[in-house]
Design an enzyme around this catalytic site. Structure first.
Site, PDB file in Angstrom:
ATOM      1  CG  ASP A 152      -0.450  -0.483   8.443  1.00 16.64           C
ATOM      2  OD1 ASP A 152      -1.186   0.416   8.901  1.00 16.64           O
ATOM      3  OD2 ASP A 152       0.719  -0.288   8.066  1.00 16.64           O
ATOM      4  N   GLY A 180       7.623   1.412   4.479  1.00 16.26           N
ATOM      5  CA  GLY A 180       6.418   2.226   4.651  1.00 16.26           C
ATOM      6  C   GLY A 180       5.322   1.785   3.702  1.00 16.26           C
ATOM      7  N   GLY A 187       4.692  -4.035   4.039  1.00 17.18           N
ATOM      8  CA  GLY A 187       5.172  -5.328   3.523  1.00 17.18           C
ATOM      9  C   GLY A 187       4.924  -6.484   4.475  1.00 17.18           C
ATOM     10  CE  LYS A 213       0.798   1.335   4.500  1.00 15.59           C
ATOM     11  NZ  LYS A 213       1.659   2.439   4.864  1.00 15.59           N
TER      12      LYS A 213
HETATM   13  P1  ATP Z   1       4.499  -0.454   7.621  1.00 15.49           P
HETATM   14  O1  ATP Z   1       4.191   0.336   6.397  1.00 15.49           O
HETATM   15  O2  ATP Z   1       3.341  -1.342   8.076  1.00 15.49           O
HETATM   16  O3  ATP Z   1       5.133   0.318   8.724  1.00 15.49           O
HETATM   17  P2  ATP Z   1       6.933  -1.336   6.430  1.00 15.49           P
HETATM   18  O4  ATP Z   1       6.664  -1.522   4.969  1.00 15.49           O
HETATM   19  O5  ATP Z   1       7.542  -0.041   6.844  1.00 15.49           O
HETATM   20  O6  ATP Z   1       5.581  -1.570   7.208  1.00 15.49           O
HETATM   21  P3  ATP Z   1       7.928  -4.012   6.743  1.00 15.49           P
HETATM   22  O7  ATP Z   1       8.383  -4.361   5.373  1.00 15.49           O
HETATM   23  O8  ATP Z   1       6.676  -4.617   7.236  1.00 15.49           O
HETATM   24  O9  ATP Z   1       7.879  -2.429   6.948  1.00 15.49           O
HETATM   25  O10 ATP Z   1       9.153  -4.361   7.706  1.00 15.49           O
HETATM   26  C1  ATP Z   1       9.285  -3.845   9.003  1.00 15.49           C
HETATM   27  C2  ATP Z   1       9.984  -4.888   9.871  1.00 15.49           C
HETATM   28  O11 ATP Z   1       9.053  -5.941  10.113  1.00 15.49           O
HETATM   29  C3  ATP Z   1      11.170  -5.536   9.192  1.00 15.49           C
HETATM   30  O12 ATP Z   1      12.339  -4.912   9.571  1.00 15.49           O
HETATM   31  C4  ATP Z   1      11.104  -6.983   9.638  1.00 15.49           C
HETATM   32  O13 ATP Z   1      12.037  -7.235  10.663  1.00 15.49           O
HETATM   33  C5  ATP Z   1       9.729  -7.192  10.238  1.00 15.49           C
HETATM   34  N1  ATP Z   1       8.884  -8.195   9.533  1.00 15.49           N
HETATM   35  C6  ATP Z   1       8.106  -9.087  10.148  1.00 15.49           C
HETATM   36  N2  ATP Z   1       7.448  -9.846   9.253  1.00 15.49           N
HETATM   37  C7  ATP Z   1       7.818  -9.434   8.036  1.00 15.49           C
HETATM   38  C8  ATP Z   1       7.472  -9.837   6.711  1.00 15.49           C
HETATM   39  N3  ATP Z   1       6.625 -10.834   6.469  1.00 15.49           N
HETATM   40  N4  ATP Z   1       8.012  -9.151   5.686  1.00 15.49           N
HETATM   41  C9  ATP Z   1       8.857  -8.117   5.918  1.00 15.49           C
HETATM   42  N5  ATP Z   1       9.243  -7.728   7.154  1.00 15.49           N
HETATM   43  C10 ATP Z   1       8.727  -8.359   8.196  1.00 15.49           C
END
Ligand code: ATP
Length: 289
Positions: free
Chosen positions: A140, A102, A105, A12
């Site tokens: 989220d 962000g 993921g 997203k």
């Molecule tokens: P958000 O936008 O919800 O804040 P994000 O995109 O910033 O998420 P993610 O890619 O979810 O960040 O990763 C944040 C942390 O979550 C990573 O550093 C990792 O250690 C942990 N994590 C746990 N499960 C997962 C997963 N399935 N995929 C990626 N990271 C994961």
């Protein structure tokens, strides 16, 4: 009964993000348009008969945690426990969404696993029931289960599906730096940020007015992430130079996106940006509507 099921888990972006307050127990209250884009992980969940239960995770990307801290693991675990399921559950994450970007993921993987376990074990849980379980794992996750585009409020659990979006394509740019969401929220100074007019953004989004969306959108979290990482400012400026109608940071960053009138323009801009920023993950994507 199938013993293996798969689905795409979409990323997203936040087309505008405001924080309007805090709960007594420290959660931030959000007002944001979350919009899924055509960038996704592919999640496969398989089961074999076994007494009790076990969960294993594997991925093409060994930078993500492959243990019980992975949101996909937590999602499987909560359902196995709650519904007293047994079996050997194997989860494979074909990771394509940049990490710590962000772009939700981890949350989208967790949401997909909730849906896949529901299907694989024929639990018959509704979307709303899955969202109720998902919110315990991450703010989220309910949005990732709802999908497409929605206004997200509260701590992320109050959701109003939009059902429509302006015609546009999005250029994603994720620089090779990681930003901790927790760090950004703890350093956010709510008294001094400029709040975007989210009502204006939402009204324009619903009526397909891309120009007003682009001109009005803002993200209060830029006040922390952009200040400390000038690549974010630089990527936003380049997006505009290459023809974006507007550009913003997504979530807590560092991903920057540009909104373009169509896919041809977004792809052309993407080629130019790849030359200028060889270390940045750049991809033109459509919205999931
Ligand atoms: P958000 O936008 O919800 O804040 P994000 O995109 O910033 O998420 P993610 O890619 O979810 O960040 O990763 C944040 C942390 O979550 C990573 O550093 C990792 O250690 C942990 N994590 C746990 N499960 C997962 C997963 N399935 N995929 C990626 N990271 C994961």
């Amino acid at each position: 009964m199938a013993n293996s099921v798969s689905k795409k888990a979409y990323a997203k972006i936040n087309i505008g993000l405001d924080i309007v307050g805090k709960t007594d127990n420290g959660y931030h209250l959000l007002n944001s348009i979350m919009q899924q884009v055509d960038l996704y992980d592919v999640i496969t969940v398989s089961r074999e008969d076994e007494d009790g239960y076990s969960i294993t995770i594997d991925s093409n990307n060994h930078d993500i945690p492959l243990d019980e801290t992975n949101l996909a693991y937590k999602a499987a675990d909560i359902l196995m426990k709650e519904y007293k399921l047994s079996g050997k559950v194997s989860i494979y994450i074909d990771k394509r969404i940049p990490m710590a970007a962000g772009m939700a993921g981890g949350s989208t993987d967790g949401a997909a696993v909730l849906e896949l376990i529901n299907e694989l074990f024929e639990l018959g849980l509704s979307k709303d029931e899955l969202k109720g379980i998902g919110v315990k794992l991450g703010a989220d996750i309910p949005f990732c289960i709802e999908g497409k585009g929605a206004i997200c409020q509260g701590i992320g659990e109050i959701m109003t599906p939009l059902g429509t979006a302006p015609d546009m394509a999005v250029l994603i740019a994720k620089p090779p730096i990681s930003i901790s969401t927790k760090y950004v929220y703890t350093h956010l100074k709510l008294d001094s940020v400029i709040h975007p007019d989210m009502d204006k953004v939402i009204t324009a989004y619903k009526s397909g007015d891309l120009k007003t969306v682009a001109d009005s959108m803002g993200n209060v979290l830029e006040s922390v992430s952009e200040k400390e990482n000038e690549i974010i400012t630089s990527l936003k400026a380049s997006m505009l130079e290459e023809g974006a109608v507007g550009s913003l940071m997504s979530g807590s960053g560092p991903t920057v996106f540009g909104l373009f009138e169509d896919m041809t323009l977004a792809s052309k801009a993407g080629e130019k940006m790849k030359e200028k920023y060889p270390d940045v993950f750049i991809q033109a994507v459509n919205l999931i509507k």
